[in-house]
Design an enzyme around this catalytic site. Sequence first.
Site, mmCIF file in Angstrom:
data_model
loop_
_atom_site.group_PDB
_atom_site.id
_atom_site.type_symbol
_atom_site.label_atom_id
_atom_site.label_comp_id
_atom_site.label_asym_id
_atom_site.label_seq_id
_atom_site.Cartn_x
_atom_site.Cartn_y
_atom_site.Cartn_z
ATOM 1 N N ILE A 167 0.809 -1.215 0.000
ATOM 2 C CA ILE A 167 0.000 0.000 0.000
ATOM 3 C C ILE A 167 0.842 1.264 0.000
ATOM 4 O O ILE A 167 0.308 2.364 -0.047
ATOM 5 C CB ILE A 167 -0.991 0.050 1.195
ATOM 6 C CG1 ILE A 167 -0.254 -0.202 2.506
ATOM 7 C CG2 ILE A 167 -2.122 -0.933 1.003
ATOM 8 C CD1 ILE A 167 -1.141 -0.053 3.732
ATOM 9 N N GLY B 143 8.047 4.325 1.173
ATOM 10 C CA GLY B 143 8.572 5.584 1.698
ATOM 11 C C GLY B 143 10.073 5.516 1.756
ATOM 12 O O GLY B 143 10.686 4.545 1.302
ATOM 13 N N GLY B 144 10.661 6.531 2.314
ATOM 14 C CA GLY B 144 12.108 6.572 2.425
ATOM 15 C C GLY B 144 12.683 5.417 3.236
ATOM 16 O O GLY B 144 13.826 5.031 3.061
ATOM 17 N N GLY C 274 11.337 2.247 3.546
ATOM 18 C CA GLY C 274 11.046 0.904 3.068
ATOM 19 C C GLY C 274 9.638 0.842 2.509
ATOM 20 O O GLY C 274 9.076 1.864 2.118
ATOM 21 N N GLU C 275 9.079 -0.372 2.504
ATOM 22 C CA GLU C 275 7.756 -0.549 1.907
ATOM 23 C C GLU C 275 6.699 -0.788 2.978
ATOM 24 O O GLU C 275 7.004 -1.271 4.067
ATOM 25 C CB GLU C 275 7.784 -1.739 0.960
ATOM 26 C CG GLU C 275 8.672 -1.488 -0.234
ATOM 27 C CD GLU C 275 8.821 -2.714 -1.114
ATOM 28 O OE1 GLU C 275 8.816 -3.839 -0.571
ATOM 29 O OE2 GLU C 275 8.930 -2.530 -2.335
ATOM 30 N N LYS D 158 5.308 -2.244 8.121
ATOM 31 C CA LYS D 158 6.369 -1.412 7.549
ATOM 32 C C LYS D 158 7.629 -2.251 7.506
ATOM 33 O O LYS D 158 8.153 -2.659 8.538
ATOM 34 C CB LYS D 158 6.550 -0.171 8.418
ATOM 35 C CG LYS D 158 7.490 0.820 7.826
ATOM 36 C CD LYS D 158 7.188 2.224 8.322
ATOM 37 C CE LYS D 158 6.159 2.926 7.482
ATOM 38 N NZ LYS D 158 5.694 4.183 8.001
ATOM 39 N N ASP E 15 9.307 14.792 10.433
ATOM 40 C CA ASP E 15 8.874 14.621 9.048
ATOM 41 C C ASP E 15 7.355 14.684 8.976
ATOM 42 O O ASP E 15 6.716 13.825 8.377
ATOM 43 C CB ASP E 15 9.415 13.312 8.471
ATOM 44 C CG ASP E 15 9.288 13.262 6.945
ATOM 45 O OD1 ASP E 15 9.042 14.323 6.334
ATOM 46 O OD2 ASP E 15 9.420 12.169 6.369
#
Length: 668
Positions: free
Chosen positions: A355, A358-359, A361-362, A377, A474
């Site tokens: 889904i 990102g920086g 991982g998946e 994550k 972030d």
Amino acid sequence: MSIISLILLSSFFSHLLTLTAQKPFVYYKCFNNQANYTHTSAYHTNLNILLSNFTSVTKVDYGFFTSSYGQDPDMALAVGLCRGDVKPETCRGCISNATILLPKLCPNQKEAFGYYDLCIFRYSNPSLSETDQYPDFYYAFRNPEMVTADQNKYKDALDRLMLNLKSIAAAGDSHRKLAVGNATVDKSRTVVYGLAQCMPDLSNEDCDDGLLKAISDISVCCQDKVGGRVIKFSCNIRFDHFLFYDPTAIDSSVQLSLPITNAVLAPPTNTTSSRGERKSTRLSLIVVKIIAPIVISVILSCSVGCYLLRRKIKNRSQSILKENFGEESSNMKSLQFSLATIEAATNKFSEANKIGKGGFGEVFKGVLTDGREIAIKRLSKSSVQGILEFKNEILLIAKLQHRNLVTLLGFCLEEQEKILIYEYVPNKSIDFFLFDFEKQRLFNWFERFNIIKGIAQGLSYLHEHSRLKVIHRDLKPSNVLLDDKMNPKISDFGMARMIAIDEDHGCTNRIVGTYGYIAPEYLIYGQFSEKSDVFSFGVIILEVLSGKRNATSYDTYLLTNVWKLWNEGTPLQVLDPYVRESSCEIEAMKCMQIGLLCVQKNPEYRTTMTQVVSYLSNLSIKLPSPKEPPFLIHSKAVTLPELSDSDQTFRSSKRASNEISISEFLPR
Ligand SMILES: *[C@@H]1O[C@H](CO)[C@@H](O)[C@H](O)[C@H]1NC(C)=O
Ligand SMILES: *[C@@H]1O[C@H](CO)[C@@H](O)[C@H](O)[C@H]1NC(C)=O
Ligand SMILES: *[C@@H]1O[C@H](CO)[C@@H](O)[C@H](O)[C@H]1NC(C)=O
Ligand SMILES: *[C@@H]1O[C@H](CO)[C@@H](O)[C@H](O)[C@H]1NC(C)=O
Ligand SMILES: *[C@@H]1O[C@H](CO)[C@@H](O)[C@H](O)[C@H]1NC(C)=O
Ligand SMILES: *[C@@H]1O[C@H](CO)[C@@H](O)[C@H](O)[C@H]1NC(C)=O
Ligand SMILES: CC(=O)N[C@H]1CO[C@H](CO)[C@@H](O)[C@@H]1O
């Protein structure tokens, strides 16, 4: 000023000998951030009186001194704590030497800190430091000698020891929060000694948090070294391969001795590393670090085997966990997921379950056998963070619970996988609605206001109300998820900290964040604080109001535009047409003003999240007038690297100039 300084190895005996000679501080610091005092000031007088008889006004029995003198704006407060094994008279001498030496070294500063091997001393002006009783600050030393025994066994023994000492010290009373002990590393009787101590007036929880944080700092300061110390105001830890404390001077109830680690953790090491081509010791080290948890997790997950075997193994695995994490083992156990469970839940990480990316991982969606939906994550494999540090981080983050934060359910560490498991939040992130022309209309004012309030509450909790102060670093719309009732939940808090530890132990020289939401002082100087999160939050408010995104580059068009219209007296034009329709202009104007107060150029002018929460809960509170936001686009000072993906998390390697930034989790 460098955070880590080296000191030469001094043996227990040599330092007993040196007691008779006066020494300079091992470390001291004069705090320059407050107004200096002059010799005619009331503070100076108060401090002199306080220090002149500091050690005689307190009984020395527990090695803890605290007293203050004077009236509020000029009050002087001093605190001293001796290492737990120091005898009363030596303790008094150590502190009283500090009371003489420190004001000489810091003749103008209202706040100063000095550290001797045997005692810690600090004075300050409490009415000036709006921060905590024990503000954030730490100093680390390492014994530069490398571990010669098996480094992993040393590290394992050290972690077991320190986590156990933490629990014992934190359980102490208001006179003493101390624990010392030793752990046997291997069969050749290598032993590691440790000490953990808190200011006795700290609460048990704060002591526990502070020590846990200090222990996780070991990986930053003292990786693979035989000894090290992390010294803070509120607590300190030390470990080394020689006996550096006097066990006869310490109550046996706070002494601990751990036997050699259970052999189950050791044997696979040799087989693996002797077979493979040893590219580097670092690599084999990682392999070893991963093997041990696999053994644990295989035993834990226990997906095959009969009931009896299962029971037998279960008991054993519990004891292994206990050995590794001491009192934390029960927490760790409930957080640990097996890789098999995760693979089953995500259909072996199938593309269909993916889904996001990102920086770090998946991200996958998964369903557990009990029907619970989870978000997984999967951190990228290149990550070099040690397993135990990773677990320590998880322990820290698992303590954060708030309805506007995504809940961490657990983690999985197997076969080089580092996986975090979160509750699944169904309605995607707010950018999905906010910046989509069609979906914008689904977002009425009521929902938008609720989102602003929710983010503010979650952030305020991270900054002010959790026991660990956390800076997100972030914050952006794609990190704000919506649950089934459209309540916002902040995600990825704490990730910044994990990533920072991954990097070359420097921590301070990387910037994590996303263009458009980064505060200028963070972008340019690498300085961050809660106020950098406040800036990001302000940008989000303005985006929620306007329905416009402007984060595709560090273009501050949105801020410029809002500021211009605000000053021209036509702020209503900023609003998204759907917001204007829902006719809550007063609320919307208040939110805009709060947004502008958050994005002010000077971080000191920006409001705090606690203030924001109070502004939002009572709209009749009068707000201050905002000052100008930054218009970085005009600044020649920064040249920014190219950015391909608008939503990409980037890390630049600007050096941070403030040493405080080493620590994002600040014990409170
Ligand atoms: C206080 O004095 C020191 C030197 O003694 C100086 O470095 C520091 O900047 C001064 N701090 C302030 C706030 O004036
Ligand atoms: C310490 O100094 C303060 C201020 O002069 C005084 O009130 C107090 O009595 C002194 N205590 C002792 C034990 O001398
Ligand atoms: C304090 O200083 C004196 C000399 O001024 C010295 O003899 C003594 O050993 C010192 N005490 C400690 C604990 O360092
Ligand atoms: C470890 O500590 C125990 C007491 O807690 C003590 O009896 C033992 O001698 C210590 N071992 C070493 C090697 O110092
Ligand atoms: C949010 O999620 C709930 C439950 O999954 C769903 O019924 C609702 O339609 C979703 N809302 C939007 C705007 O997608
Ligand atoms: C809201 O703020 C106003 C002005 O500060 C104050 O008079 C009022 O009592 C507050 N209302 C609540 C419910 O706190
Ligand atoms: C760089 C960028 O995309 N800037 C945009 C900011 O928003 C305004 C108005 O929506 C656009 O005109 C700019 O191009």
